[in-house]
Design a protein around this motif. Structure first.
Motif, mmCIF file in Angstrom:
data_model
loop_
_atom_site.group_PDB
_atom_site.id
_atom_site.type_symbol
_atom_site.label_atom_id
_atom_site.label_comp_id
_atom_site.label_asym_id
_atom_site.label_seq_id
_atom_site.Cartn_x
_atom_site.Cartn_y
_atom_site.Cartn_z
ATOM 1 N N LYS A 170 39.675 28.482 13.876
ATOM 2 C CA LYS A 170 39.577 29.748 13.100
ATOM 3 C C LYS A 170 39.823 30.977 14.141
ATOM 4 C CE LYS A 170 36.270 28.026 9.542
ATOM 5 N NZ LYS A 170 34.993 28.189 8.914
ATOM 6 N N ILE A 171 39.339 30.896 15.205
ATOM 7 C CA ILE A 171 39.459 32.090 16.056
ATOM 8 C C ILE A 171 40.876 31.837 16.652
ATOM 9 C CG2 ILE A 171 38.543 32.830 18.549
ATOM 10 C CD1 ILE A 171 35.692 31.479 17.801
ATOM 11 N N LEU A 172 41.233 30.932 16.732
ATOM 12 C CA LEU A 172 42.940 30.779 17.495
ATOM 13 C C LEU A 172 43.737 31.588 16.403
ATOM 14 C CD1 LEU A 172 43.093 27.300 19.013
ATOM 15 C CD2 LEU A 172 42.871 29.566 20.151
ATOM 16 N N ALA A 173 43.404 31.361 15.168
ATOM 17 C CA ALA A 173 44.402 31.731 13.988
ATOM 18 C C ALA A 173 44.285 33.420 13.946
ATOM 19 C CB ALA A 173 43.947 31.176 12.537
ATOM 20 N N LEU A 174 43.076 34.020 14.472
ATOM 21 C CA LEU A 174 42.758 35.302 14.273
ATOM 22 C C LEU A 174 43.413 36.185 15.592
ATOM 23 C CD1 LEU A 174 39.030 35.332 13.203
ATOM 24 C CD2 LEU A 174 41.357 35.992 12.020
ATOM 25 N N LEU A 175 43.540 35.450 16.738
ATOM 26 C CA LEU A 175 44.172 36.158 17.748
ATOM 27 C C LEU A 175 45.641 36.389 17.795
ATOM 28 C CD1 LEU A 175 42.391 34.120 20.422
ATOM 29 C CD2 LEU A 175 41.603 36.172 19.334
ATOM 30 N N PRO A 176 46.183 37.370 18.445
ATOM 31 C CA PRO A 176 47.544 37.590 18.795
ATOM 32 C C PRO A 176 48.364 36.421 19.256
ATOM 33 C CG PRO A 176 46.421 39.588 19.561
ATOM 34 C CD PRO A 176 45.310 38.235 19.118
ATOM 35 N N LYS A 177 49.465 36.117 18.837
ATOM 36 C CA LYS A 177 50.227 34.867 19.360
ATOM 37 C C LYS A 177 50.462 35.300 20.677
ATOM 38 C CE LYS A 177 51.923 33.322 14.988
ATOM 39 N NZ LYS A 177 50.951 32.193 14.763
ATOM 40 N N GLN A 178 51.039 36.209 21.334
ATOM 41 C CA GLN A 178 51.252 36.596 22.573
ATOM 42 C C GLN A 178 50.004 36.712 23.373
ATOM 43 O OE1 GLN A 178 54.385 36.091 23.758
ATOM 44 N NE2 GLN A 178 55.065 35.424 21.700
ATOM 45 N N ARG A 179 49.736 35.747 24.216
ATOM 46 C CA ARG A 179 48.435 36.100 25.189
ATOM 47 C C ARG A 179 48.497 35.167 26.176
ATOM 48 N NH1 ARG A 179 46.587 33.207 20.607
ATOM 49 N NH2 ARG A 179 45.598 31.164 21.004
ATOM 50 N N GLN A 180 47.784 35.162 27.255
ATOM 51 C CA GLN A 180 47.246 34.381 28.355
ATOM 52 C C GLN A 180 46.251 33.321 27.846
ATOM 53 O OE1 GLN A 180 46.178 35.902 31.884
ATOM 54 N NE2 GLN A 180 47.197 34.168 33.078
ATOM 55 N N ASN A 181 46.485 32.048 27.978
ATOM 56 C CA ASN A 181 45.359 31.098 27.558
ATOM 57 C C ASN A 181 44.982 30.363 28.986
ATOM 58 O OD1 ASN A 181 45.629 31.366 24.552
ATOM 59 N ND2 ASN A 181 47.582 30.737 24.965
ATOM 60 N N LEU A 182 43.647 30.381 29.161
ATOM 61 C CA LEU A 182 43.098 29.604 30.149
ATOM 62 C C LEU A 182 41.984 28.553 29.754
ATOM 63 C CD1 LEU A 182 42.454 32.631 32.361
ATOM 64 C CD2 LEU A 182 44.376 31.341 32.440
ATOM 65 N N LEU A 183 42.036 27.142 30.215
ATOM 66 C CA LEU A 183 41.180 26.450 29.634
ATOM 67 C C LEU A 183 40.657 25.676 30.735
ATOM 68 C CD1 LEU A 183 41.857 24.044 26.827
ATOM 69 C CD2 LEU A 183 40.712 23.105 28.860
ATOM 70 N N PHE A 184 39.166 25.681 31.317
ATOM 71 C CA PHE A 184 38.518 25.131 32.163
ATOM 72 C C PHE A 184 37.419 24.136 31.732
ATOM 73 C CE2 PHE A 184 40.356 28.507 34.012
ATOM 74 C CZ PHE A 184 40.628 28.649 35.565
ATOM 75 N N SER A 185 37.334 22.903 32.500
ATOM 76 C CA SER A 185 36.370 22.125 32.102
ATOM 77 C C SER A 185 36.088 21.204 33.539
ATOM 78 C CB SER A 185 36.891 21.128 31.090
ATOM 79 O OG SER A 185 36.019 20.412 30.585
ATOM 80 N N ALA A 186 35.046 20.330 33.346
ATOM 81 C CA ALA A 186 34.693 19.579 34.296
ATOM 82 C C ALA A 186 35.116 18.203 34.072
ATOM 83 C CB ALA A 186 33.100 19.551 34.911
ATOM 84 N N THR A 187 35.260 17.708 32.732
ATOM 85 C CA THR A 187 35.757 16.545 32.284
ATOM 86 C C THR A 187 36.896 16.802 31.244
ATOM 87 O OG1 THR A 187 33.969 16.375 30.617
ATOM 88 C CG2 THR A 187 33.299 15.357 32.703
ATOM 89 N N VAL A 188 37.773 15.489 31.240
ATOM 90 C CA VAL A 188 38.867 15.506 30.453
ATOM 91 C C VAL A 188 38.708 14.449 29.463
ATOM 92 C CG1 VAL A 188 41.411 15.850 30.323
ATOM 93 C CG2 VAL A 188 40.101 16.770 32.459
ATOM 94 N N SER A 189 38.744 14.856 28.248
ATOM 95 C CA SER A 189 38.907 13.594 27.377
ATOM 96 C C SER A 189 40.314 13.860 26.547
ATOM 97 C CB SER A 189 37.890 14.057 26.109
ATOM 98 O OG SER A 189 38.085 15.140 25.460
ATOM 99 N N ASP A 190 40.459 12.766 25.732
ATOM 100 C CA ASP A 190 41.882 12.691 24.763
ATOM 101 C C ASP A 190 41.838 13.816 23.673
ATOM 102 O OD1 ASP A 190 42.579 10.427 26.334
ATOM 103 O OD2 ASP A 190 41.830 8.892 24.814
ATOM 104 N N ASP A 191 40.565 14.255 23.280
ATOM 105 C CA ASP A 191 40.489 15.275 22.329
ATOM 106 C C ASP A 191 40.877 16.460 23.150
ATOM 107 O OD1 ASP A 191 40.109 13.500 20.279
ATOM 108 O OD2 ASP A 191 37.836 13.991 20.357
#
Length: 403
Positions: A170-191
């Motif tokens: 829902k949040i992603l649908a509200l944001l401008p399409k042109q933006r920088q995206n950063l994703l951080f995590s300690a573990t990585v799953s298939d999802d």
């Protein structure tokens, strides 16, 4: 390598010097230049290795040279799965950005919404938020996303585990399409990898350590014990080792409260934090624990991420987590920033399959220990090859969390 060589500006470098950071961690070496250049980033690294600074430092620098934020708008949005992690990130931003003319705020559930709405009236450059409260604020017209330049998902896998995927979409649908995206995590799953493909645009992918690995500077061991003897073994270890500061993880809120009463009965000071506690109660308990007013902090998995306690020496898993990835985050509360730590798990026969899943995830067989007088009625298998192959663990139902 120095922080100056990564392209950070002088005000941020002065703050880094004040914090006495000698040199950047490996994830910071790779992530900071990529973020400063405007690239999307997918980064995976062990907890306690400097992930927060690796995105907050370059983010603050990019925002410092941008346009002025409008009323009720936000320029950078950082999503976190829990209140504790959101507060921890906000504290780091306040520290790193104190010499920059930027406005920041943090919002989360469990507290009154009106004061948070007031903070947003003038607009903020950086907003740290839990997904549920963010959508609540948007629904009350207290927040607008037209100026969002950067989105950060911190501990994204935990947000998926907690059932936030619906809120995130829902949040992603509200944001401008042109933006920088950063994703951080300690573990990585298939999802998480599926989300990454949908969210990130030609990202720089950073994996500093082997995927889903546990920190090498944390000594890990398993104490084999009968289920009924677990409370007595916990008290025995605390008294016999004379440990001064210990974080204990229980599986349920009821179990956490019960352990506090048991330890207090054994003259061991303890306090609990979990989802039934108010935010003020949780914050007060954590503050007193950090100040050594309690020897033991007993928590559910809300504390598996976001708790940054300097030189915390010991973590004990009274119960093993149902999701093996949470084991990595639990023991990651110790051994942070290169310090030594110890992670101990009290394992009964009912938890053999959970232990097998953890060892399979981290590709490591944990050392078995037997404390005199606390021998189990059933022995825990010594190697993963000897263990019964665990069934695939079901993830929690996808529902909106209170945060």
């Amino acid at each position: 390598m120095s922080f100056a060589s990564l392209g950070l500006c002088e005000p941020i470098l002065r703050t880094i010097d004040e914090q006495k950071y000698a040199e950047p961690f490996p994830i910071q070496v790779e992530a900071i230049p990529a973020i400063l250049s405007g690239r999307d980033v997918m980064a995976a690294a062990q907890t306690g290795t400097g992930k927060t600074a690796s995105f907050t430092l370059p983010l603050l620098q990019r925002l410092a040279g941008g346009c002025k934020v409008k009323s009720n708008h936000v320029r950078a949005l950082i999503l976190a799965p829990t209140r504790e992690l959101a507060l921890q990130i906000a504290e780091n931003i306040a520290t790193y950005g104190k010499q920059l003319p930027l406005k920041t705020a943090v919002v989360y559930g469990g507290v009154k919404i009106n004061p948070q709405m007031m903070k947003l009236r003038g607009g903020v450059d950086v907003l740290v938020a839990t997904p549920g409260r963010l959508l609540d604020l948007f629904g009350k017209n207290a927040l607008k996303f037209a100026q969002v330049e950067t989105l950060v998902l911190d501990e994204a896998d935990r947000m998926l585990d907690m059932g936030f995927i619906g809120d995130i979409l829902k949040i992603l649908a509200l944001l401008p399409k042109q933006r920088q995206n950063l994703l951080f995590s300690a573990t990585v799953s298939d999802d998480l990898r599926t989300l990454t493909k949908a969210l990130l645009n030609n990202p720089v992918q950073i994996e500093v350590n082997p995927r889903n690995s546990a920190a090498v500077n944390v000594k890990q061991s398993v104490y084999e014990v009968d289920k009924k003897m677990k409370p007595a073994l916990l008290s025995h270890l605390l008294r016999d080792r004379n440990w001064a500061q210990v974080l204990v993880f229980a599986r349920t809120k009821k179990e956490a409260d019960r352990l506090v009463k048991q330890l207090e009965g054994d003259n061991i000071s303890a306090v609990a934090i979990h989802g039934d506690k108010s935010q003020n109660q949780r914050a007060r308990a954590l503050t007193r624990f950090k100040a050594n007013q309690f020897r033991v902090l007993i928590a559910t998995d809300i504390a598996a991420r976001g708790l940054d306690i300097n030189e915390l020496p010991h973590v004990i898993n009274f119960d093993l987590p149902k999701l093996p990835e949470n084991y990595i985050h639990r023991i990651g509360r110790t051994g942070r920033a290169g310090a030594e730590g110890e992670g101990i798990s009290l394992v009964c026969a009912d938890e053999v399959k959970l232990l097998a899943a953890i060892e399979s995830l981290i590709c490591q067989t944990l050392v078995r220990e037997v404390e005199a007088g606390f021998a189990p009625t059933h022995r825990v298998p010594l190697t993963r090859q000897q263990q019964v192959r665990p069934k695939k663990l079901k993830k929690p139902k996808q529902k909106r969390a209170v945060d």
